[in-house]
Write a protein that holds these residues in place. Structure first.
Motif, PDB file in Angstrom:
ATOM      1  N   THR A 163       0.955  -1.226  -0.120  1.00  0.00           N
ATOM      2  CA  THR A 163      -0.048  -0.031  -0.047  1.00  0.00           C
ATOM      3  C   THR A 163       0.876   1.382  -0.102  1.00  0.00           C
ATOM      4  O   THR A 163       1.980   1.163   0.686  1.00  0.00           O
ATOM      5  N   ALA A 164       0.595   2.185  -0.623  1.00  0.00           N
ATOM      6  CA  ALA A 164       1.204   3.555  -0.761  1.00  0.00           C
ATOM      7  C   ALA A 164       0.468   4.454  -0.027  1.00  0.00           C
ATOM      8  O   ALA A 164      -0.654   4.795  -0.194  1.00  0.00           O
ATOM      9  N   ILE A 165       1.122   4.909   1.090  1.00  0.00           N
ATOM     10  CA  ILE A 165       0.590   5.974   2.226  1.00  0.00           C
ATOM     11  C   ILE A 165       1.682   7.072   2.235  1.00  0.00           C
ATOM     12  O   ILE A 165       2.752   6.772   2.704  1.00  0.00           O
ATOM     13  N   ALA A 166       1.655   8.148   1.753  1.00  0.00           N
ATOM     14  CA  ALA A 166       2.532   9.377   1.971  1.00  0.00           C
ATOM     15  C   ALA A 166       2.731   9.805   3.208  1.00  0.00           C
ATOM     16  O   ALA A 166       1.965   9.450   4.367  1.00  0.00           O
ATOM     17  N   ASN A 167       4.025  10.367   3.576  1.00  0.00           N
ATOM     18  CA  ASN A 167       4.355  10.903   5.123  1.00  0.00           C
ATOM     19  C   ASN A 167       3.340  12.097   5.195  1.00  0.00           C
ATOM     20  O   ASN A 167       3.099  12.767   4.417  1.00  0.00           O
ATOM     21  N   PRO A 168       2.946  12.303   6.293  1.00  0.00           N
ATOM     22  CA  PRO A 168       2.274  13.476   6.853  1.00  0.00           C
ATOM     23  C   PRO A 168       3.019  14.859   6.862  1.00  0.00           C
ATOM     24  O   PRO A 168       4.260  14.632   7.014  1.00  0.00           O
ATOM     25  N   TYR A 340      -1.952  16.155   2.438  1.00  0.00           N
ATOM     26  CA  TYR A 340      -0.996  15.621   3.318  1.00  0.00           C
ATOM     27  C   TYR A 340      -1.097  15.982   4.551  1.00  0.00           C
ATOM     28  O   TYR A 340      -0.094  15.587   5.585  1.00  0.00           O
ATOM     29  N   GLN A 341      -1.936  16.710   5.110  1.00  0.00           N
ATOM     30  CA  GLN A 341      -2.187  17.055   6.658  1.00  0.00           C
ATOM     31  C   GLN A 341      -2.464  15.803   7.344  1.00  0.00           C
ATOM     32  O   GLN A 341      -3.149  14.805   6.787  1.00  0.00           O
ATOM     33  N   PRO A 342      -1.910  15.693   8.868  1.00  0.00           N
ATOM     34  CA  PRO A 342      -1.928  14.522   9.440  1.00  0.00           C
ATOM     35  C   PRO A 342      -3.170  13.941   9.438  1.00  0.00           C
ATOM     36  O   PRO A 342      -3.283  12.682   9.472  1.00  0.00           O
ATOM     37  N   GLU A 343      -4.374  14.488   9.608  1.00  0.00           N
ATOM     38  CA  GLU A 343      -5.745  13.782   9.946  1.00  0.00           C
ATOM     39  C   GLU A 343      -5.954  13.075   8.652  1.00  0.00           C
ATOM     40  O   GLU A 343      -6.417  11.667   8.921  1.00  0.00           O
ATOM     41  N   ASN A 344      -5.585  13.228   7.463  1.00  0.00           N
ATOM     42  CA  ASN A 344      -5.863  12.579   6.236  1.00  0.00           C
ATOM     43  C   ASN A 344      -5.106  11.474   6.003  1.00  0.00           C
ATOM     44  O   ASN A 344      -5.478  10.176   5.634  1.00  0.00           O
ATOM     45  N   ILE A 345      -3.664  11.617   6.689  1.00  0.00           N
ATOM     46  CA  ILE A 345      -2.846  10.398   6.315  1.00  0.00           C
ATOM     47  C   ILE A 345      -3.034   9.355   7.466  1.00  0.00           C
ATOM     48  O   ILE A 345      -2.862   8.224   7.237  1.00  0.00           O
ATOM     49  N   ILE A 346      -3.498   9.778   8.808  1.00  0.00           N
ATOM     50  CA  ILE A 346      -3.690   8.910   9.966  1.00  0.00           C
ATOM     51  C   ILE A 346      -4.874   8.225   9.380  1.00  0.00           C
ATOM     52  O   ILE A 346      -5.027   6.957   9.791  1.00  0.00           O
ATOM     53  N   LYS A 347      -5.746   8.638   8.876  1.00  0.00           N
ATOM     54  CA  LYS A 347      -6.896   7.896   8.588  1.00  0.00           C
ATOM     55  C   LYS A 347      -6.650   6.752   7.476  1.00  0.00           C
ATOM     56  O   LYS A 347      -7.340   5.729   7.391  1.00  0.00           O
ATOM     57  N   GLN A 348      -5.711   7.051   6.473  1.00  0.00           N
ATOM     58  CA  GLN A 348      -5.364   5.845   5.705  1.00  0.00           C
ATOM     59  C   GLN A 348      -4.576   4.768   6.556  1.00  0.00           C
ATOM     60  O   GLN A 348      -4.630   3.626   6.332  1.00  0.00           O
ATOM     61  N   TRP A 349      -3.814   5.202   7.456  1.00  0.00           N
ATOM     62  CA  TRP A 349      -3.247   4.271   8.282  1.00  0.00           C
ATOM     63  C   TRP A 349      -4.208   3.342   9.218  1.00  0.00           C
ATOM     64  O   TRP A 349      -4.037   2.281   9.328  1.00  0.00           O
TER      65      TRP A 349
END
Length: 356
Positions: A163-168, A340-349
């Motif tokens: 899975t591709a998940i960018a850094n926040p 790339y804001q943290p809330e969007n990246i954490i949701k992917q995690w």
């Protein structure tokens, strides 16, 4: 649910440690019980952690070499069992060589989090082996870009979910920044071969001749300082180039800059580009593996073929001349920064963990 995030040494101030800490905080705020463990050191993390996160250090001794394999595997396994860990996130791919044997027979979901690009092993053949093992035996591999995900899919005998998940991004979108004709171009990174500042200075020779009132500032420190300093002196760039060194407040340089440039030969995922999006900076970047293409997509910033220093120079000059274009790119960059804001990246995690 208990999640253990395992890294090398969270006392360090590098990008990997920063995003590892951000993930720990984000998952903690999402309701997970988080443990943060360092293979060595890690008793005083450089980046701030939520109070409820538990810290562990497998070895107090900090050195250049990893502890002996049997003792490291034993300590990882003991921690997993003693703390009843449900999810293990390994921040460094090489550590999979130790975490895979440590998890044998345990009902622990195992995630390998890749921070370099697949085509770069940084001179360690063990990293190639670790990637192959992770792809086949981990429950999931997380890459930072879609391009790198494709490299993993093509280059491994994978059974795991990739899975591709960018850094926040560590900065919120900066709506207040107003730049008034500073005529400053900024580059940020370690003064080392990977970052290609020698290529940037080759380009700057052409830029300074055409646009002598613009200045280049390079923020960072490293082993190439002497070589870069000699190039600046030999090419009479002292009046237009400044090697700033390290800084604790890089945001002030983003605020005082009109154009950013990334001259890297290769990247895993260039965090500096996320930061430039948040500050609405137009960018000229080499199209290196991996990251710039995806981060800058749909912003209007300029990608240049790798090592084409003449095109890099002409692209910088184009942006210097066209103020209206810079304003349009700035607006689009801030829009892209929201992704790339943290809330969007954490949701992917959290979605990834839920679906394991």
């Amino acid at each position: 649910m208990k999640v253990l995030i395992l890294g090398g040494n969270f006392d360090n101030s590098g990008g990997t440690e920063r995003v590892g800490t951000m993930l720990a905080n984000g998952l903690s705020e999402a309701g997970y019980e988080i443990l943060l463990a360092s293979i060595s050191g890690g008793n005083k993390p450089f980046f701030s952690l939520n109070e409820e996160i538990k810290l562990f250090s497998l070895f107090d001794t900090i050195g250049r070499t990893l502890p002996r394999t049997p003792s490291l595997v034993y300590k990882i396994r003991k921690l997993l069992k003693d703390e009843h860990i449900d999810i293990l996130i390994v921040v460094e791919t090489m550590a999979v060589l130790f975490t895979l044997p440590a998890t044998i027979g345990l009902s622990v979901k195992h995630i390998c989090w890749e921070h370099f690009n697949f085509n770069s092993d940084l001179g360690k053949s063990g990293r190639r082996l670790a990637r192959q093992l992770a792809a086949r035996y981990c429950d999931s591999v997380v890459t930072l870009t879609e391009r790198d995900k494709s490299y993993w899919l093509q280059g491994t005998h994978h059974k795991s979910q990739i899975t591709a998940i960018a850094n926040p991004c560590p900065f919120s979108v900066q709506t207040y920044v107003e730049r008034e004709n500073t005529k400053v171009v900024l580059a940020v990174g370690r003064l080392t071969y990977q970052k290609g500042f020698d290529l940037l200075l080759e380009s700057w020779v052409q830029v300074s001749e055409a646009m002598p009132d613009w200045k280049l500032k390079i923020v960072g420190e490293g082993e190439d300082r002497a070589k870069l300093t000699n190039f600046i002196k030999e090419n009479e760039l002292n009046d237009s180039v400044e090697l700033v060194g390290n800084t604790d407040s890089v945001s002030q340089y983003y605020e005082q800059t009109e154009i950013f440039c990334l001259s890297s030969r290769f990247e895993g995922f260039p965090m500096v580009l996320l930061e430039t999006l948040a500050f609405g900076l137009p960018v000229v970047s080499f199209d290196c593996d991996t990251g710039p293409e995806e981060v800058l997509e749909n912003t209007g910033s300029i990608l240049v073929s790798q090592k084409d220093t003449s095109k890099f120079a002409s692209s910088l000059i184009e942006l210097m001349i066209d103020e209206e274009r810079r304003k349009i790119i700035s607006m689009r960059s801030k829009e892209k920064a929201q992704i790339y804001q943290p809330e969007n990246i954490i949701k992917q995690w959290t979605d990834l963990i839920t679906n394991l």
